[in-house]
Design an enzyme around this catalytic site. Structure first.
Site, PDB file in Angstrom:
ATOM      1  N   HIS A  21       0.646  -1.248   0.052  1.00 13.36           N
ATOM      2  CA  HIS A  21       0.110  -0.045   0.039  1.00 13.36           C
ATOM      3  C   HIS A  21       0.846   1.468  -0.086  1.00 13.36           C
ATOM      4  O   HIS A  21       0.713   2.126  -0.729  1.00 13.36           O
ATOM      5  CB  HIS A  21      -1.172  -0.097   1.229  1.00 13.36           C
ATOM      6  CG  HIS A  21      -1.788   1.194   1.296  1.00 13.36           C
ATOM      7  ND1 HIS A  21      -3.017   1.141   0.881  1.00 13.36           N
ATOM      8  CD2 HIS A  21      -1.440   2.543   1.766  1.00 13.36           C
ATOM      9  CE1 HIS A  21      -3.680   2.490   0.872  1.00 13.36           C
ATOM     10  NE2 HIS A  21      -2.768   3.128   1.610  1.00 13.36           N
ATOM     11  N   GLU A  22       1.844   1.099   0.983  1.00 15.97           N
ATOM     12  CA  GLU A  22       2.619   2.490   1.152  1.00 15.97           C
ATOM     13  C   GLU A  22       3.581   2.471   0.072  1.00 15.97           C
ATOM     14  O   GLU A  22       3.952   3.737  -0.469  1.00 15.97           O
ATOM     15  CB  GLU A  22       3.397   2.616   2.316  1.00 15.97           C
ATOM     16  CG  GLU A  22       2.592   2.570   3.575  1.00 15.97           C
ATOM     17  CD  GLU A  22       1.596   3.495   3.529  1.00 15.97           C
ATOM     18  OE1 GLU A  22       1.773   4.678   3.189  1.00 15.97           O
ATOM     19  OE2 GLU A  22       0.389   3.338   4.159  1.00 15.97           O
ATOM     20  N   HIS A  25       1.975   4.793  -2.718  1.00 15.53           N
ATOM     21  CA  HIS A  25       1.953   6.414  -2.556  1.00 15.53           C
ATOM     22  C   HIS A  25       3.432   6.641  -3.045  1.00 15.53           C
ATOM     23  O   HIS A  25       3.506   7.801  -3.535  1.00 15.53           O
ATOM     24  CB  HIS A  25       1.552   6.590  -1.421  1.00 15.53           C
ATOM     25  CG  HIS A  25       0.372   6.312  -0.840  1.00 15.53           C
ATOM     26  ND1 HIS A  25      -0.645   6.899  -1.332  1.00 15.53           N
ATOM     27  CD2 HIS A  25      -0.075   5.693   0.494  1.00 15.53           C
ATOM     28  CE1 HIS A  25      -1.894   6.400  -0.712  1.00 15.53           C
ATOM     29  NE2 HIS A  25      -1.496   5.909   0.486  1.00 15.53           N
TER      30      HIS A  25
END
Length: 450
Positions: A21-22, A25
């Site tokens: 997920h990170e 970003h």
């Protein structure tokens, strides 16, 4: 050993879901030339890590997620902390056009969804797509909900819970989420359609309340091969080894692995004589079910394969991956809807880190690598979708604020920094309360198990 396997599975599954997920970003920010000051697995105080370029890669004390701290973005300062150094204007996130900020924000959930699609897609290409049995009843368990409803072997289920011509997976999924709730169904028997009502029996599976029908479809004749045998389990003590083919259980011929699971559960209170084929030898072993360290009662072995599969190409594999994830979303949405309407308790639906740890242990010890990656896909999909909810502190909340900014900008109005900070403070408290609830919920479940 089973505890160690479970612990490693938990670290891998939760860590992978958060990092994926990170990373979404992070990589989009990097591609757009935005500075990433911190890449953290976990929140709170820094435990350890290393600095590479302008980014501090760290592991933090609270293992309930993670974050990427972007240059100039102080919107989540309550959770992430203030920036530690001045950031050049051209590398600041807050000064970028809205479309760039949107791409950075949406990249995290997008990576989770892509991961959830990639796992069943690759499994379908490498192993094949599982062949789901038809909804024809081969066996009705004694004393089950199916027996009480009047279902008989040979019946074909043509409607279940309002769905015409349901798949077996659909039937199992709806029943799973409806313990103790009457469900309508129609069976075809001797050319006639008969309307019945079935109330799935409420059972605890891994500490969660689920519905059990007591129906078994005809899986056909499938060789049952032992995959993993847990250390210190009844199966190991009896002499069962990976690669053994199960032939008989207490004199009953083995037809498929679902029959084996059912038989073991129905005969937990007595010794089970297992006839296996090992190379050219035919051996008879005796084992008895007992409670293992993860709290489940079983013999402690898994199968090297579950259902027959068919080889498919990329298009069919992609279709399988999409169908699998849509079904997960349907069941997740249905479960949350039941919580909202009061048909299902939040305690039976929501889980925190302890619940994920227990699920990881069960997945690893009973399903091996396939179980671990299946749970990773499930958790990754739910993490991605949950983060899209329009709640401040989540990615969906940030997207919502971007949309509000765009609307207000047309009228020449800007959101003040003070208002932004107040919104973040309130949502931060709400997020802490949610964390407290799920952890307390997990602890209550553990207490009730013991």
């Amino acid at each position: 050993m089973s505890f160690l396997i479970g612990a490693l599975a938990f670290i891998f599954i939760l860590g992978a879901a958060v990092i994926i997920h990170e990373f979404g970003h992070f990589i989009v920010a990097k591609l757009l030339g935005i500075r990433a000051e911190i890449f953290s697995v976990g929140f709170g105080p820094r435990l350890f890590g290393w600095r590479w370029g302008t980014t501090d890669y760290r592991v933090s004390a609270i293992p309930l997620g993670g974050y990427v701290k972007l240059g100039g973005d102080e919107s989540n300062a309550a959770l992430e902390g203030q920036g530690t150094e001045a950031v050049p204007l051209e590398e600041r996130f807050d000064l970028r056009p809205r479309w760039q900020r949107f791409l950075v924000i949406i990249a995290g959930p997008a990576m989770n969804v892509l991961t959830a699609l990639a796992i069943p897609f690759l499994a379908a290409l490498v192993i094949g797509v599982p062949v789901s049995p038809s909804p024809k009843v081969a066996r009705v368990l004694p004393g089950s909900a199916a027996e009480a409803a009047g279902i008989q072997p040979g019946d074909r289920i043509v409607m279940f819970n309002g769905k015409e011509h349901p798949t077996w997976d659909r039937i199992e999924g709806d029943a799973l989420l409806s313990p103790g709730q009457p469900l309508p169904l129609v069976v075809e028997r001797n050319g006639q359609r008969i309307r019945l009502t079935i109330t799935p029996t409420k059972q605890l599976r891994g500490g969660e309340a689920v519905g059990e029908l007591g129906i078994r479809p005809d899986y056909g004749e499938i060789p049952v091969i032992v995959g993993m045998v847990e250390k210190g389990s009844p199966a190991e003590e009896a002499g069962l080894r990976p690669g053994d083919r199960l032939l008989e259980l207490n004199g009953e011929p083995v037809r498929n692995d679902q029959q084996v699971v059912d038989y073991i559960q129905e005969h937990k209170s007595e010794p089970i004589r297992i006839v296996v084929e090992r190379g050219d030898e035919r051996l008879e072993l005796t084992a008895r079910v007992r409670r293992l360290p993860d709290g489940t009662e079983r013999l402690g072995f898994s199968f090297s394969s579950r259902l027959p599969t068919e080889r498919v190409g990329p298009v069919a594999a992609a279709a399988h991956a999409v169908r699998t994830n849509l079904e997960i979303l349907r069941l997740t949405g249905k479960a949350l809807g039941q919580v909202i309407t009061g048909a299902r308790s939040a305690r039976d639906t929501l889980a925190g880190p302890i619940g994920i740890a227990r699920a990881s242990s069960i997945a690893a010890n009973t399903g091996g690598l396939a179980g671990v990656f299946s749970l990773l896909a499930f958790l990754s999909l739910n993490l991605g979708i949950f983060n899209l909810l329009p709640i401040p502190m989540l990615d969906g909340g940030a997207i919502m604020l971007l949309a509000v900014e765009a609307v207000l900008a047309k009228a020449g109005i800007q959101l003040s920094l003070a208002l932004r900070e107040r919104i973040q403070q309130i949502s931060f408290v709400a997020l802490l309360l949610l964390m407290g609830f799920v952890i307390t919920n997990d602890l209550m479940k553990e207490v009730s198990r013991w």
